[in-house]
Design an enzyme around this catalytic site. Structure first.
Site, PDB file in Angstrom:
ATOM      1  NE  ARG A 180      -4.174   1.869   2.201  1.00  0.00           N
ATOM      2  CZ  ARG A 180      -4.735   2.667   3.129  1.00  0.00           C
ATOM      3  NH1 ARG A 180      -3.949   2.733   4.163  1.00  0.00           N
ATOM      4  NH2 ARG A 180      -5.970   3.317   2.839  1.00  0.00           N
ATOM      5  CB  ILE A 219      -6.136   5.575  -0.878  1.00  0.00           C
ATOM      6  CG1 ILE A 219      -6.001   4.200  -0.801  1.00  0.00           C
ATOM      7  CG2 ILE A 219      -5.768   6.110   0.575  1.00  0.00           C
ATOM      8  CD1 ILE A 219      -4.494   3.740  -1.247  1.00  0.00           C
ATOM      9  CB  SER A 220     -11.534   2.985  -0.035  1.00  0.00           C
ATOM     10  OG  SER A 220     -11.720   3.554  -1.265  1.00  0.00           O
ATOM     11  CD  GLN A 221     -11.728   2.231   7.678  1.00  0.00           C
ATOM     12  OE1 GLN A 221     -12.933   2.423   7.253  1.00  0.00           O
ATOM     13  NE2 GLN A 221     -11.493   1.714   8.947  1.00  0.00           N
ATOM     14  N   PRO A 222      -8.881   0.399   4.159  1.00  0.00           N
ATOM     15  CG  PRO A 222      -6.492  -0.140   4.717  1.00  0.00           C
ATOM     16  CD  PRO A 222      -7.671   1.011   4.893  1.00  0.00           C
TER      17      PRO A 222
END
Ligand code: SAH
Length: 224
Positions: free
Chosen positions: A46, A72-75
């Site tokens: 990441r 960037i979205s939350q994992p």
């Protein structure tokens, strides 16, 4: 020392491996059970997909700014998304909203060929560079993903990473008869994550939870 770039992936010179393992533990603790999904997170670097200014936070389970007003979205959200798609490894996948390219990389680890569309050229460019440095070869189109990418249709799975007011009809047309699509649907800033399947007469939609994604902007999305 350069802690990113040539040390991509889970190779022996990967200085981020420990952080990544901790992120995977957190995802597991929050209920992510799909081993293939957890494995994808454990091999996907990441840190290569976030801007340098926030690189020290790359393995936090948090959404992070990637420039151009996008995130960037939350994992955890991405893991849920991927778990819902239930990929087995050989599916042809279309992603709408490449963003940083991180989710694209996760998809590449989980499925067959991945096609991805991003409307912001600067993001597409840096995502392509990050994907390359992670050793991944993904087909990318710069344009309006609400129109899909008909040249490679049908797709076994379609993942829309931005929230729209309706299901874009071209995406339904480009979904294979047994395929599934996941898309956040609703108003700007508050959507329902929705699973869409084709049926004989049209589509079947199943809401699976609340979501807050950046707006899907395009012909079958919001105005820019
Ligand atoms: N999952 C991504 C984050 C995506 S954010 C990641 O891991 O980084 C959503 C992205 O969708 C943004 O980059 C935005 O520019 C893009 N987007 C919005 N509308 C779009 C459209 N119609 N076609 C393609 N991309 C779109």
């Amino acid at each position: 020392m350069t802690p990113f770039g040539s040390d991509a992936g889970a190779g022996s010179r990967d200085t981020y491996g420990g952080y990544r393992a901790r992120l995977v533990d957190q995802l597991r603790a929050q209920g992510i059970r799909d081993l293939a999904v957890l494995q994808a997170f454990s091999v996907t670097p990441r840190h290569l997909f976030v801007p340098e200014a926030v690189r020290h936070r790359a393995y936090e389970d948090a959404a992070l700014p990637i420039g151009n007003g996008q995130t960037i979205s939350q994992p955890f959200t991405q893991a849920r998304y991927l778990e819902t798609l239930g990929l087995k490894g050989d599916e042809k996948v279309l992603e709408v909203g490449t963003g940083s390219g991180y989710q694209t990389a996760l998809l590449a680890a989980l499925a067959g060929p991945v096609f991805t569309i991003e409307r912001v050229p600067a993001l597409a460019k840096s995502a392509q560079a990050a994907l390359r440095s992670a050793g991944l070869n993904v087909s990318m189109l710069v344009g309006d993903g609400t129109l899909g990418w008909s040249a490679y249709a049908p797709y076994d799975a379609i993942l829309v990473a931005a929230g729209g007011p309706e299901i874009p009809p071209p995406l339904v047309e480009q979904l294979s008869s047994r395929g599934r699509m996941i898309i956040p649907l609703g108003a700007r800033g508050a959507q329902k994550l929705t699973v869409v399947r084709r049926t004989a007469g049209g589509v079947q939609t199943t809401p699976i939870g609340d979501a807050r994604f950046v707006p899907l902007v395009g012909e079958h999305g919001f105005d820019g």
